[in-house]
Design an enzyme around this catalytic site. Structure first.
Site, PDB file in Angstrom:
ATOM      1  CD  GLU A  60      12.361  -1.369  -2.654  1.00 29.78           C
ATOM      2  OE1 GLU A  60      12.484  -1.347  -3.883  1.00 29.78           O
ATOM      3  OE2 GLU A  60      11.705  -0.528  -2.035  1.00 29.78           O
TER       4      GLU A  60
ATOM      5  NE  ARG B 201      15.032  -2.042  -8.703  1.00 27.21           N
ATOM      6  CZ  ARG B 201      14.162  -1.100  -8.382  1.00 27.21           C
ATOM      7  NH1 ARG B 201      13.867  -0.146  -9.233  1.00 27.21           N
ATOM      8  NH2 ARG B 201      13.587  -1.127  -7.207  1.00 27.21           N
TER       9      ARG B 201
ATOM     10  CG  HIS C 252      11.681  -3.841 -11.184  1.00 25.34           C
ATOM     11  ND1 HIS C 252      11.626  -5.106 -10.630  1.00 25.34           N
ATOM     12  CD2 HIS C 252      11.547  -2.976 -10.142  1.00 25.34           C
ATOM     13  CE1 HIS C 252      11.452  -4.988  -9.317  1.00 25.34           C
ATOM     14  NE2 HIS C 252      11.402  -3.714  -9.001  1.00 25.34           N
TER      15      HIS C 252
ATOM     16  CG  HIS D 263      11.092  -0.067 -12.911  1.00 25.99           C
ATOM     17  ND1 HIS D 263       9.754  -0.230 -12.610  1.00 25.99           N
ATOM     18  CD2 HIS D 263      11.686   0.405 -11.766  1.00 25.99           C
ATOM     19  CE1 HIS D 263       9.550   0.131 -11.341  1.00 25.99           C
ATOM     20  NE2 HIS D 263      10.695   0.541 -10.821  1.00 25.99           N
TER      21      HIS D 263
ATOM     22  CG  LEU E  95       8.369   7.267  -4.795  1.00 27.37           C
ATOM     23  CD1 LEU E  95       7.617   6.333  -3.856  1.00 27.37           C
ATOM     24  CD2 LEU E  95       7.376   7.953  -5.743  1.00 27.37           C
TER      25      LEU E  95
ATOM     26  N   GLY F 228       2.279  13.804 -10.960  1.00 26.73           N
ATOM     27  CA  GLY F 228       2.842  12.764 -10.097  1.00 26.73           C
ATOM     28  C   GLY F 228       3.404  13.426  -8.853  1.00 26.73           C
TER      29      GLY F 228
ATOM     30  NE  ARG G  57      14.860   4.518  -9.691  1.00 26.94           N
ATOM     31  CZ  ARG G  57      13.898   3.858  -9.057  1.00 26.94           C
ATOM     32  NH1 ARG G  57      13.574   4.175  -7.819  1.00 26.94           N
ATOM     33  NH2 ARG G  57      13.229   2.894  -9.658  1.00 26.94           N
TER      34      ARG G  57
ATOM     35  N   GLY H   9       7.260  -0.379  -3.590  1.00 25.65           N
ATOM     36  CA  GLY H   9       8.232  -0.631  -2.521  1.00 25.65           C
ATOM     37  C   GLY H   9       8.250   0.458  -1.469  1.00 25.65           C
TER      38      GLY H   9
HETATM   39  P1  FAD Z   1       4.965  10.516 -12.636  1.00 24.12           P
HETATM   40  O1  FAD Z   1       4.494  10.056 -11.327  1.00 24.12           O
HETATM   41  O2  FAD Z   1       5.063   9.504 -13.698  1.00 24.12           O
HETATM   42  O3  FAD Z   1       3.990  11.664 -13.124  1.00 24.12           O
HETATM   43  C1  FAD Z   1       4.108  12.191 -14.409  1.00 24.12           C
HETATM   44  C2  FAD Z   1       2.887  13.025 -14.702  1.00 24.12           C
HETATM   45  O4  FAD Z   1       3.067  13.759 -15.904  1.00 24.12           O
HETATM   46  C3  FAD Z   1       1.623  12.216 -14.900  1.00 24.12           C
HETATM   47  O5  FAD Z   1       0.578  12.887 -14.247  1.00 24.12           O
HETATM   48  C4  FAD Z   1       1.417  12.244 -16.412  1.00 24.12           C
HETATM   49  O6  FAD Z   1       0.092  12.068 -16.805  1.00 24.12           O
HETATM   50  C5  FAD Z   1       1.913  13.625 -16.732  1.00 24.12           C
HETATM   51  N1  FAD Z   1       2.347  13.837 -18.112  1.00 24.12           N
HETATM   52  C6  FAD Z   1       3.240  13.132 -18.846  1.00 24.12           C
HETATM   53  N2  FAD Z   1       3.387  13.686 -20.064  1.00 24.12           N
HETATM   54  C7  FAD Z   1       2.580  14.774 -20.101  1.00 24.12           C
HETATM   55  C8  FAD Z   1       2.285  15.748 -21.071  1.00 24.12           C
HETATM   56  N3  FAD Z   1       2.835  15.734 -22.289  1.00 24.12           N
HETATM   57  N4  FAD Z   1       1.397  16.714 -20.750  1.00 24.12           N
HETATM   58  C9  FAD Z   1       0.795  16.753 -19.532  1.00 24.12           C
HETATM   59  N5  FAD Z   1       1.034  15.839 -18.574  1.00 24.12           N
HETATM   60  C10 FAD Z   1       1.913  14.871 -18.862  1.00 24.12           C
HETATM   61  N6  FAD Z   1      10.122   4.646  -7.073  1.00 24.12           N
HETATM   62  C11 FAD Z   1      10.405   4.648  -5.757  1.00 24.12           C
HETATM   63  O7  FAD Z   1      11.161   5.505  -5.284  1.00 24.12           O
HETATM   64  N7  FAD Z   1       9.843   3.710  -4.955  1.00 24.12           N
HETATM   65  C12 FAD Z   1       9.002   2.751  -5.401  1.00 24.12           C
HETATM   66  O8  FAD Z   1       8.511   1.938  -4.649  1.00 24.12           O
HETATM   67  C13 FAD Z   1       8.716   2.719  -6.787  1.00 24.12           C
HETATM   68  N8  FAD Z   1       7.911   1.763  -7.303  1.00 24.12           N
HETATM   69  C14 FAD Z   1       7.560   1.833  -8.616  1.00 24.12           C
HETATM   70  C15 FAD Z   1       6.646   0.905  -9.123  1.00 24.12           C
HETATM   71  C16 FAD Z   1       6.220   1.004 -10.427  1.00 24.12           C
HETATM   72  C17 FAD Z   1       5.248   0.011 -10.979  1.00 24.12           C
HETATM   73  C18 FAD Z   1       6.719   2.041 -11.255  1.00 24.12           C
HETATM   74  C19 FAD Z   1       6.249   2.168 -12.671  1.00 24.12           C
HETATM   75  C20 FAD Z   1       7.643   2.935 -10.765  1.00 24.12           C
HETATM   76  C21 FAD Z   1       8.074   2.839  -9.448  1.00 24.12           C
HETATM   77  N9  FAD Z   1       8.983   3.748  -8.922  1.00 24.12           N
HETATM   78  C22 FAD Z   1       9.284   3.728  -7.591  1.00 24.12           C
HETATM   79  C23 FAD Z   1       9.443   4.878  -9.710  1.00 24.12           C
HETATM   80  C24 FAD Z   1       8.605   6.092  -9.312  1.00 24.12           C
HETATM   81  O9  FAD Z   1       7.272   5.697  -9.113  1.00 24.12           O
HETATM   82  C25 FAD Z   1       8.641   7.171 -10.358  1.00 24.12           C
HETATM   83  O10 FAD Z   1       9.939   7.406 -10.783  1.00 24.12           O
HETATM   84  C26 FAD Z   1       8.074   8.465  -9.771  1.00 24.12           C
HETATM   85  O11 FAD Z   1       6.792   8.213  -9.264  1.00 24.12           O
HETATM   86  C27 FAD Z   1       8.050   9.528 -10.817  1.00 24.12           C
HETATM   87  O12 FAD Z   1       7.334  10.609 -10.337  1.00 24.12           O
HETATM   88  P2  FAD Z   1       7.118  11.865 -11.275  1.00 24.12           P
HETATM   89  O13 FAD Z   1       6.266  12.801 -10.532  1.00 24.12           O
HETATM   90  O14 FAD Z   1       8.411  12.317 -11.778  1.00 24.12           O
HETATM   91  O15 FAD Z   1       6.347  11.266 -12.546  1.00 24.12           O
HETATM   92  C1  SIN Z   2       9.760  -1.871  -6.283  1.00 20.14           C
HETATM   93  O1  SIN Z   2       8.868  -1.833  -5.442  1.00 20.14           O
HETATM   94  O2  SIN Z   2      10.418  -2.873  -6.550  1.00 20.14           O
HETATM   95  C2  SIN Z   2      10.064  -0.639  -7.056  1.00 20.14           C
HETATM   96  C3  SIN Z   2      10.928   0.222  -6.266  1.00 20.14           C
HETATM   97  C4  SIN Z   2      11.604   1.253  -7.106  1.00 20.14           C
HETATM   98  O3  SIN Z   2      11.471   1.260  -8.330  1.00 20.14           O
HETATM   99  O4  SIN Z   2      12.320   2.058  -6.522  1.00 20.14           O
END
Ligand code: FAD
Ligand code: SIN
Length: 552
Positions: A117, A279, A233, A340, A381, A13, A375, A47
């Site tokens: 937001e 939220r 959420h 969420h 992000l 991610g 949060r 968002g």
């Molecule tokens: P992730 O993006 O979840 O990546 C995790 C990675 O780890 C993935 O590739 C997964 O496959 C991998 N993984 C997991 N377990 C294992 C394992 N055991 N072995 C190997 N790989 C593994 N936040 C904002 O700030 N703004 C937004 O607008 C927003 N909108 C959102 C909308 C939705 C629908 C959702 C679900 C979340 C949203 N969030 C938003 C929250 C935000 O998207 C996440 O908190 C953020 O993207 C997390 O990033 P990350 O890199 O930590 O994890």
């Molecule tokens: C959203 O777009 O409502 C999600 C934003 C966030 O989780 O920060």
């Protein structure tokens, strides 16, 4: 099989990819991800990313909004870093090719479009229409693929970290296609496995979000904090044809109104910011209204907004709703709250270092202290890029002085040879998710939490037994992690004897600043970590770091 690398990154991610890109300047990187490279929570972010760019905005305002949303439990130092280093990190994303939406001002200048937001006192959210995450993920994956020093392992799932309770030396990884296990020994390991939404029955999160990182870190002996603060959420689409689909808070930022079935509004009875309250408050208000009315959902109304502007600003939401028969320009959108975001996670310092040497954690899996008890929207992000950057600098220094990779034993695959029923694994997984939804949701009581603990502990025990002898598969490993993480959420919720932010408990309805204004810390299993939940084995609500010295 065994391989040696300088840096092992678990997760693709925004956190894992950003870190991998920067760490690849210091050595060879193995980036392991359990599905395809883009599949992550990041990919579904709608968002946007919050950061100070507008003339009428300031660091102080963003800092204050973050503390208010976090119910004064955020760590001051981390929040300051997040907000002040944010603009530079977002600029780097743009330089890497992320195309944020732009708009033309009244005097004809083209500038970045800023959304709003819940909990934000200013417009400060950069976005790419309502597909921000997909755009960020696209750009970061493309950049990683151009780096010779990064090797991406798709469909590889980390089973456990290699730890002696003090230092992390890499991880054992299952190839989900072949069933083979590879031992990856690394000088530095970054845990960037994301969140745990799928510990709950109803969630906005994709299938990958099974709390693997928190469970692995806990088993390895790391500290885990604030797991009780699961963010629900308020507006997840309520429709049998749409699973886990979010209706972005940005829709309310553009004027969307929450309504009950009879058309009446209700948020004015709960908070002065009404539909744009933080939220936790909106989700709790909807939960209360649903319990009062017995209705299945409430509604989000955008029919008063300009139809063409709506379609341009929210193309993904418009199309998705249309695909299940809802034209949002003409009809109200049925919505319910859903799990969420995990505000807690693996405890880190401001350089993303965990308590285990050579193990970093970043993104949703980490607890850097920025989110406190709830949060602020779109800070996630931002947190990932800010702390990935700091981690890469720190890891670079470590690698420059590091000894060769330590010899580690290969995984004992031969012990895992008994057949495991996929149906049983699925049933147990669904049981945990149902229990968590029923007893550890938006409104909690001690009795319900204890009921949940007993049930989850039993399932975890069964999962551990199946794991210790059974043939390995991704669903079995996920069951083990979901049960472990669910248990940690329950233990943390039991430890917090107050209602603050996202932890609302009818038996402790008030905020207790005197006793509870501190993090809930659980200490993991260490060398022999069997993975079971030990009720006595955790330190209750211990203060590890300076928290919310800013007062209301
Ligand atoms: P992730 O993006 O979840 O990546 C995790 C990675 O780890 C993935 O590739 C997964 O496959 C991998 N993984 C997991 N377990 C294992 C394992 N055991 N072995 C190997 N790989 C593994 N936040 C904002 O700030 N703004 C937004 O607008 C927003 N909108 C959102 C909308 C939705 C629908 C959702 C679900 C979340 C949203 N969030 C938003 C929250 C935000 O998207 C996440 O908190 C953020 O993207 C997390 O990033 P990350 O890199 O930590 O994890
Ligand atoms: C959203 O777009 O409502 C999600 C934003 C966030 O989780 O920060």
């Amino acid at each position: 099989m065994k391989i040696n690398v300088d840096v092992l990154v678990l997760g693709s991610g925004i956190a894992g990819l950003s870190f991998a890109l920067k760490a690849s300047e210091h050595g060879r990187v193995a980036l392991v991800t359990k599905k395809s490279d883009t599949e992550s929570n990041t990919n579904y972010a709608q968002g946007g990313i919050a950061t100070v760019t507008a003339q009428d905005d300031s660091y102080d305002l963003h800092i204050r909004d973050t503390h208010v949303a976090g119910a004064w439990l955020c760590h001051e130092d981390s929040v300051e870093i997040l907000v002040k280093e944010g603009p530079e990190r977002v600029r780097e994303l743009i330089d890497l090719g992320v195309r944020f939406s732009k708009e033309t001002t009244v005097d004809g200048n083209v500038c970045l479009a800023l959304g709003r937001e819940g909990g934000h006192s200013r417009r400060r959210i950069l976005h790419a229409a309502d597909l921000t995450g997909r755009e960020i993920e696209r750009a970061l994956v493309a950049n990683c693929k151009h780096k010779d020093s990064i090797r991406i392992f798709e469909h590889h799932m980390a089973i456990d970290l290699i730890s002696d309770g003090r230092t992390c030396h890499g991880a054992h990884v299952l190839d989900s296609d072949t069933g083979d296990v590879t031992t990856i020994a690394a000088k530095v390991t970054m845990l960037a496995t994301g969140g745990a939404g799928r510990v709950y029955l109803h969630t906005t999160n994709p299938d990958i979000a099974t709390g693997d990182g928190v469970a692995m870190a806990y088993r390895a002996g790391a500290k885990i904090a604030n797991m009780e603060f699961i963010q629900f959420h308020p507006t997840s689409l309520h429709h049998p044809g749409a699973r886990s689909f979010l209706i972005s808070e940005a829709v309310r930022g553009e004027g969307g109104i929450l309504r009950l079935k009879d058309g009446s509004t209700f948020m004015e009875r709960y908070h002065e910011m009404e539909c744009l309250a933080p939220r936790d408050i909106v989700a709790r208000a909807i939960d209360a209204e649903l319990k009062k009315s017995g209705d299945e959902c409430v509604y989000l109304d955008v029919t008063h907004l300009d139809a063409e502007e709506l379609k341009a600003r929210f193309p993904n939401i418009y199309e998705k709703c249309l695909s299940v028969g809802i034209d949002i320009t003409k009809e109200w959108i049925p919505i319910v709250p859903a799990a969420h975001y995990s505000c807690g996670g693996v405890v880190t310092d401001v350089d993303a270092r965990t308590d285990l040497d050579r193990l970093y954690a970043c993104g949703e899996v980490a607890c850097t202290g920025v989110h406190g008890a709830n949060r602020l929207a779109s800070n996630s992000l931002l947190e990932a890029v800010v702390f990935a950057h700091r981690a890469a600098i720190d890891a670079g220094k470590l690698l420059a002085t590091s000894n060769p990779t330590r010899a580690v034993d290969e995984y004992q695959e031969t012990e895992h040879n008994e057949p495991v029923s996929p149906k049983l694994v699925e049933e147990l997984t669904e049981s945990v998710r149902s229990v968590m939804w029923k007893y550890v949701g938006i409104v909690r009581t001690d009795e319900r939490l204890n009921t949940a603990l007993a049930e989850v502990r039993e399932i975890l025990q069964a999962a551990e037994e199946m794991y210790s002898r059974g043939r390995l598969s991704a669903p079995l490993l996920e069951l083990r992690n979901i049960a472990q993480t669910g248990g940690l959420i329950i233990l943390s919720a039991l430890a917090r004897k107050e209602s603050r932010g996202l932890n609302y408990n009818l038996d402790h309805p008030n905020i207790d600043d005197k006793l509870c204004k501190k993090d809930t810390v659980l200490v993991g299993g260490g060398v022999t970590g069997a993975g079971f939940l030990k009720h006595e084995g955790h330190e209750e609500a211990r203060n590890t770091r300076k928290t919310g010295a800013i007062t209301e």
